[in-house]
Design a protein around this motif. Structure first.
Motif, mmCIF file in Angstrom:
data_model
loop_
_atom_site.group_PDB
_atom_site.id
_atom_site.type_symbol
_atom_site.label_atom_id
_atom_site.label_comp_id
_atom_site.label_asym_id
_atom_site.label_seq_id
_atom_site.Cartn_x
_atom_site.Cartn_y
_atom_site.Cartn_z
ATOM 1 N N ALA A 69 0.833 -1.213 0.000
ATOM 2 C CA ALA A 69 0.000 0.000 0.000
ATOM 3 C C ALA A 69 0.867 1.262 0.000
ATOM 4 O O ALA A 69 0.606 2.213 -0.755
ATOM 5 C CB ALA A 69 -0.926 -0.010 1.214
ATOM 6 N N LEU A 70 1.916 1.260 0.853
ATOM 7 C CA LEU A 70 2.806 2.417 0.897
ATOM 8 C C LEU A 70 3.538 2.622 -0.424
ATOM 9 O O LEU A 70 3.697 3.750 -0.903
ATOM 10 C CB LEU A 70 3.820 2.263 2.034
ATOM 11 C CG LEU A 70 3.287 2.449 3.455
ATOM 12 C CD1 LEU A 70 4.374 2.144 4.477
ATOM 13 C CD2 LEU A 70 2.777 3.875 3.653
ATOM 14 N N LEU A 71 3.996 1.514 -1.032
ATOM 15 C CA LEU A 71 4.670 1.617 -2.323
ATOM 16 C C LEU A 71 3.721 2.145 -3.389
ATOM 17 O O LEU A 71 4.121 2.970 -4.230
ATOM 18 C CB LEU A 71 5.224 0.250 -2.740
ATOM 19 C CG LEU A 71 6.436 -0.262 -1.953
ATOM 20 C CD1 LEU A 71 6.781 -1.682 -2.378
ATOM 21 C CD2 LEU A 71 7.637 0.658 -2.172
ATOM 22 N N ALA A 72 2.486 1.684 -3.370
ATOM 23 C CA ALA A 72 1.505 2.138 -4.358
ATOM 24 C C ALA A 72 1.221 3.633 -4.199
ATOM 25 O O ALA A 72 1.174 4.384 -5.182
ATOM 26 C CB ALA A 72 0.220 1.334 -4.229
ATOM 27 N N VAL A 73 1.039 4.052 -2.943
ATOM 28 C CA VAL A 73 0.778 5.476 -2.688
ATOM 29 C C VAL A 73 1.980 6.325 -3.087
ATOM 30 O O VAL A 73 1.836 7.387 -3.718
ATOM 31 C CB VAL A 73 0.435 5.694 -1.201
ATOM 32 C CG1 VAL A 73 0.394 7.183 -0.880
ATOM 33 C CG2 VAL A 73 -0.897 5.046 -0.866
ATOM 34 N N THR A 74 3.197 5.837 -2.751
ATOM 35 C CA THR A 74 4.407 6.574 -3.111
ATOM 36 C C THR A 74 4.557 6.690 -4.614
ATOM 37 O O THR A 74 4.903 7.756 -5.145
ATOM 38 C CB THR A 74 5.647 5.888 -2.511
ATOM 39 O OG1 THR A 74 5.507 5.803 -1.088
ATOM 40 C CG2 THR A 74 6.909 6.648 -2.849
ATOM 41 N N ALA A 75 4.311 5.575 -5.342
ATOM 42 C CA ALA A 75 4.398 5.601 -6.800
ATOM 43 C C ALA A 75 3.364 6.556 -7.389
ATOM 44 O O ALA A 75 3.665 7.322 -8.320
ATOM 45 C CB ALA A 75 4.204 4.196 -7.355
ATOM 46 N N TRP A 76 2.158 6.536 -6.845
ATOM 47 C CA TRP A 76 1.097 7.422 -7.344
ATOM 48 C C TRP A 76 1.471 8.888 -7.123
ATOM 49 O O TRP A 76 1.310 9.727 -8.011
ATOM 50 C CB TRP A 76 -0.213 7.095 -6.638
ATOM 51 C CG TRP A 76 -1.323 8.049 -6.983
ATOM 52 C CD1 TRP A 76 -2.032 8.100 -8.144
ATOM 53 C CD2 TRP A 76 -1.851 9.091 -6.147
ATOM 54 N NE1 TRP A 76 -2.964 9.108 -8.104
ATOM 55 C CE2 TRP A 76 -2.874 9.734 -6.881
ATOM 56 C CE3 TRP A 76 -1.563 9.540 -4.861
ATOM 57 C CZ2 TRP A 76 -3.603 10.797 -6.355
ATOM 58 C CZ3 TRP A 76 -2.283 10.597 -4.340
ATOM 59 C CH2 TRP A 76 -3.289 11.207 -5.092
ATOM 60 N N ILE A 77 2.017 9.181 -5.948
ATOM 61 C CA ILE A 77 2.427 10.559 -5.656
ATOM 62 C C ILE A 77 3.569 10.978 -6.578
ATOM 63 O O ILE A 77 3.566 12.076 -7.145
ATOM 64 C CB ILE A 77 2.847 10.685 -4.185
ATOM 65 C CG1 ILE A 77 1.629 10.552 -3.268
ATOM 66 C CG2 ILE A 77 3.543 12.028 -3.934
ATOM 67 C CD1 ILE A 77 1.969 10.541 -1.797
ATOM 68 N N GLY A 78 4.558 10.077 -6.753
ATOM 69 C CA GLY A 78 5.702 10.405 -7.588
ATOM 70 C C GLY A 78 5.345 10.620 -9.042
ATOM 71 O O GLY A 78 5.947 11.455 -9.725
ATOM 72 N N LEU A 79 4.362 9.865 -9.527
ATOM 73 C CA LEU A 79 3.999 9.950 -10.945
ATOM 74 C C LEU A 79 2.965 11.024 -11.239
ATOM 75 O O LEU A 79 2.965 11.612 -12.328
ATOM 76 C CB LEU A 79 3.470 8.591 -11.431
ATOM 77 C CG LEU A 79 4.488 7.447 -11.455
ATOM 78 C CD1 LEU A 79 3.798 6.131 -11.793
ATOM 79 C CD2 LEU A 79 5.605 7.745 -12.462
ATOM 80 N N THR A 80 2.083 11.303 -10.297
ATOM 81 C CA THR A 80 0.954 12.197 -10.596
ATOM 82 C C THR A 80 0.877 13.430 -9.702
ATOM 83 O O THR A 80 0.132 14.355 -10.016
ATOM 84 C CB THR A 80 -0.373 11.440 -10.483
ATOM 85 O OG1 THR A 80 -0.591 11.046 -9.110
ATOM 86 C CG2 THR A 80 -0.366 10.196 -11.357
ATOM 87 N N GLN A 81 1.641 13.451 -8.609
ATOM 88 C CA GLN A 81 1.492 14.545 -7.655
ATOM 89 C C GLN A 81 2.806 15.263 -7.369
ATOM 90 O O GLN A 81 3.033 15.751 -6.262
ATOM 91 C CB GLN A 81 0.911 14.005 -6.333
ATOM 92 C CG GLN A 81 -0.409 13.295 -6.470
ATOM 93 C CD GLN A 81 -1.510 14.221 -6.953
ATOM 94 O OE1 GLN A 81 -1.655 15.335 -6.461
ATOM 95 N NE2 GLN A 81 -2.296 13.768 -7.932
ATOM 96 N N ARG A 82 3.696 15.334 -8.375
ATOM 97 C CA ARG A 82 4.986 15.959 -8.136
ATOM 98 C C ARG A 82 4.847 17.440 -7.774
ATOM 99 O O ARG A 82 5.618 17.972 -6.982
ATOM 100 C CB ARG A 82 5.881 15.784 -9.373
ATOM 101 C CG ARG A 82 6.483 14.381 -9.483
ATOM 102 C CD ARG A 82 7.265 14.204 -10.740
ATOM 103 N NE ARG A 82 6.400 14.109 -11.905
ATOM 104 C CZ ARG A 82 6.838 13.871 -13.140
ATOM 105 N NH1 ARG A 82 8.121 13.714 -13.350
ATOM 106 N NH2 ARG A 82 6.000 13.797 -14.147
ATOM 107 N N ARG A 83 3.885 18.099 -8.372
ATOM 108 C CA ARG A 83 3.663 19.509 -8.043
ATOM 109 C C ARG A 83 3.255 19.650 -6.575
ATOM 110 O O ARG A 83 3.731 20.548 -5.870
ATOM 111 C CB ARG A 83 2.580 20.072 -8.958
ATOM 112 C CG ARG A 83 2.220 21.526 -8.700
ATOM 113 C CD ARG A 83 1.355 22.050 -9.838
ATOM 114 N NE ARG A 83 0.835 23.368 -9.551
ATOM 115 C CZ ARG A 83 -0.370 23.609 -9.045
ATOM 116 N NH1 ARG A 83 -1.177 22.594 -8.765
ATOM 117 N NH2 ARG A 83 -0.779 24.839 -8.821
ATOM 118 N N SER A 84 2.402 18.741 -6.114
ATOM 119 C CA SER A 84 1.982 18.784 -4.718
ATOM 120 C C SER A 84 3.157 18.534 -3.780
ATOM 121 O O SER A 84 3.261 19.167 -2.724
ATOM 122 C CB SER A 84 0.880 17.751 -4.465
ATOM 123 O OG SER A 84 -0.283 18.050 -5.212
#
Length: 512
Positions: free
Chosen positions: A65-80
């Motif tokens: 779950a943590l890896l999935a959330v981290t990957a999602w943030i890294g790929l789609t939420q870099r501005r955030s």
């Protein structure tokens, strides 16, 4: 799951198999070590291999779950993510969460090894196993602990350097919000000052005066440089400063040096204390004067004390510049003091903080206008070479330096917007105009001409497509270049001349 067991009287019965009873250990010590490494890389797998299915499945689920959330943030939420790095509350949370994750990971590694280790091991194997576990713990815990520390350091920088909600400014834009950080404007104008303060100076004298006018949509930027010896500087009509000085102009009897633009920072608060309701009246007075001189309304200022410039460059690992003419280290022309050395011409020269400071401020045998160009090139080098890798590896030193040498009225609440803007500037088109004695007479400037040049440059910048330029131009140092003459005298001003490219202005074209 149940198993068939017999009691002491030979009676057979079935009973549940607990998680502890289902545990299985590797057949060899080497296998236990290998599985411990696997369990450290992917927490939970080692526990499953040891037969601790419930615990292993739970840990593995959290890991995935943590890896999935981290990957999602890294790929789609870099501005955030970039926004989080400038928000104190988020940084406080990051500073707590990262070490907690590291400690939890450490517990899993230790528990995995203890679950996998064979029951009968030799003393040497115990030592080897403990050493491996210690190494794995350090590998996973160190970056998370450092990340947590950096988050707390960054929080301190944001709180110490940038203006808080209760700070006072007489010139800062009003009615700015997170949704509309530029208050409906298409450009934001930032005054960039290089303050020459020190133990031998009475106050700060901003000898480097530049304005970055930035298109908030494209990041296209025009840098305007004013000479420190600019005189007869007007204040905005109707302002309190215009009323305080005869004719609304910063001029008067006495020493000519005391009426140059670089003395406003120190003199206006001393001559008219309390006139401006501000935490830094010198900076606000300078903003008003520089803005009126250029025909712009300046929004914010950033002052870097050159006494700390050396430490900042060292923290960045140095800067690389092209040196087109010999630059003196030390020396004083008026006092007949010779320089202690020189920076010699050459392309792509990597300078440490000490030599970068003299590249920016060296004056012996040169004039203010040559120094203005070098200061622009030094600033460009810092912007270009402050890449994420450099900043990350040297972050704590950079942050420590910044807290001591940077003053600004940019509010911390606008930092996410400035992060977005800085990314646009990185890929934008950067032009520059230095108002040297080739364009104006500093002792008797034509401000209508200056306004014309500023307006023309901004109009051209707005039409230019964003283009990303290399940090250091790849000029061939062996090719014959057209010499760039040293500015002497005053040339006929051309109000329609375009702004020059900062990359071209800082390219290697040695003066013959």
């Amino acid at each position: 799951m149940t198993e068939l067991v017999r009691d002491d009287h030979g009676t057979s019965s079935r009973r549940p198999v607990t998680d502890r009873r289902r545990r299985r250990r590797p057949a060899s010590f080497t296998s236990a070590l290998l599985l411990t490494v696997v369990g450290a890389l992917v927490p939970g797998l080692g526990l499953l291999a040891a037969g601790r299915r419930r615990l292993g499945a739970a840990v593995l689920t959290v890991t995935v779950a943590l890896l999935a959330v981290t990957a999602w943030i890294g790929l789609t939420q870099r501005r955030s993510v970039l926004h989080w790095l400038v928000q104190p509350d988020t940084l406080r949370l990051i500073g707590i969460v990262l070490p907690v994750i590291g400690l939890a990971w450490m517990v899993v590694i230790v528990l995995t090894y203890r679950s996998l280790r064979p029951r009968n091991v030799s003393p040497l194997q115990r030592i080897l196993g403990s050493a491996l576990v210690t190494l794995l713990v350090l590998v996973v815990l160190t970056p998370l602990a450092v990340g947590g520390r950096y988050a707390q350091v960054q929080r301190g920088v944001v709180q110490d350097v940038f203006a808080g909600s209760h700070s006072r400014s007489a010139t800062r834009p009003k009615n700015v919000t997170a949704a509309d950080p530029w208050a409906g404007q298409d450009r934001v104008n930032v005054l960039l000052l290089g303050g020459d303060g020190g133990k031998d100076r009475a106050g700060i004298r901003p000898d480097s005066i530049q304005v970055a006018s930035i298109d908030t949509h494209t990041g296209n930027t025009v840098l305007f440089s004013l000479p420190r010896n600019l005189e007869k500087v007007p204040f905005p009509p109707g302002s309190s400063l215009a009323k305080a000085y005869k004719g609304g102009v910063y001029a008067g009897p006495g020493d000519q040096l005391e009426w140059m633009i670089n003395s406003i920072y120190r003199n206006v608060p001393a001559q008219h204390p309390g006139l401006l309701d501000s935490d830094n009246p010198g900076a606000d007075a300078t903003k008003l004067a520089v803005g009126q001189a250029l025909g712009l309304k300046l929004d914010y200022y950033v002052l870097i004390n050159l006494q700390g410039f050396e430490q900042l460059v060292n923290a960045l690992g140095g800067i690389t510049v092209n040196i087109n003419e010999r630059v003196a280290i030390g020396g004083a022309t008026d006092e007949g003091i010779k320089p202690s050395g020189y920076l010699h011409p050459g392309p792509n020269q990597h300078l440490d903080g000490y030599h970068a400071l003299w590249f920016a401020r060296g004056r012996y045998g040169a004039d203010d206008y040559q120094r203005m160009l070098r200061q622009r090139c030094a600033m460009k080098a810092i912007i270009d070479q402050a890449n994420p890798g450099t900043v990350l590896t040297r972050y704590e030193a950079i942050a420590k330096t910044s807290k001591h040498i940077v003053l600004t009225d940019i509010p911390s609440s606008l930092l996410p917007a400035f992060v977005d803007l800085s990314m646009r500037v990185k890929g934008g088109d950067v032009k520059s105009i230095a108002f040297t004695n080739k364009i104006i007479k500093p002792w008797d400037p034509d401000y209508k001409l200056i306004h014309k040049r500023v307006s023309t440059a901004i109009t051209a910048s707005e039409k230019a497509p964003p283009t990303k330029k290399p940090a250091i131009p790849k000029d061939n140092p062996n090719k014959t270049a057209k010499p760039t003459p040293t500015p002497t005298g005053s040339a006929t001003p051309d109000p329609n001349a375009p702004a020059d490219s900062l990359a071209d202005a800082c390219a290697y074209r040695p003066v013959q």
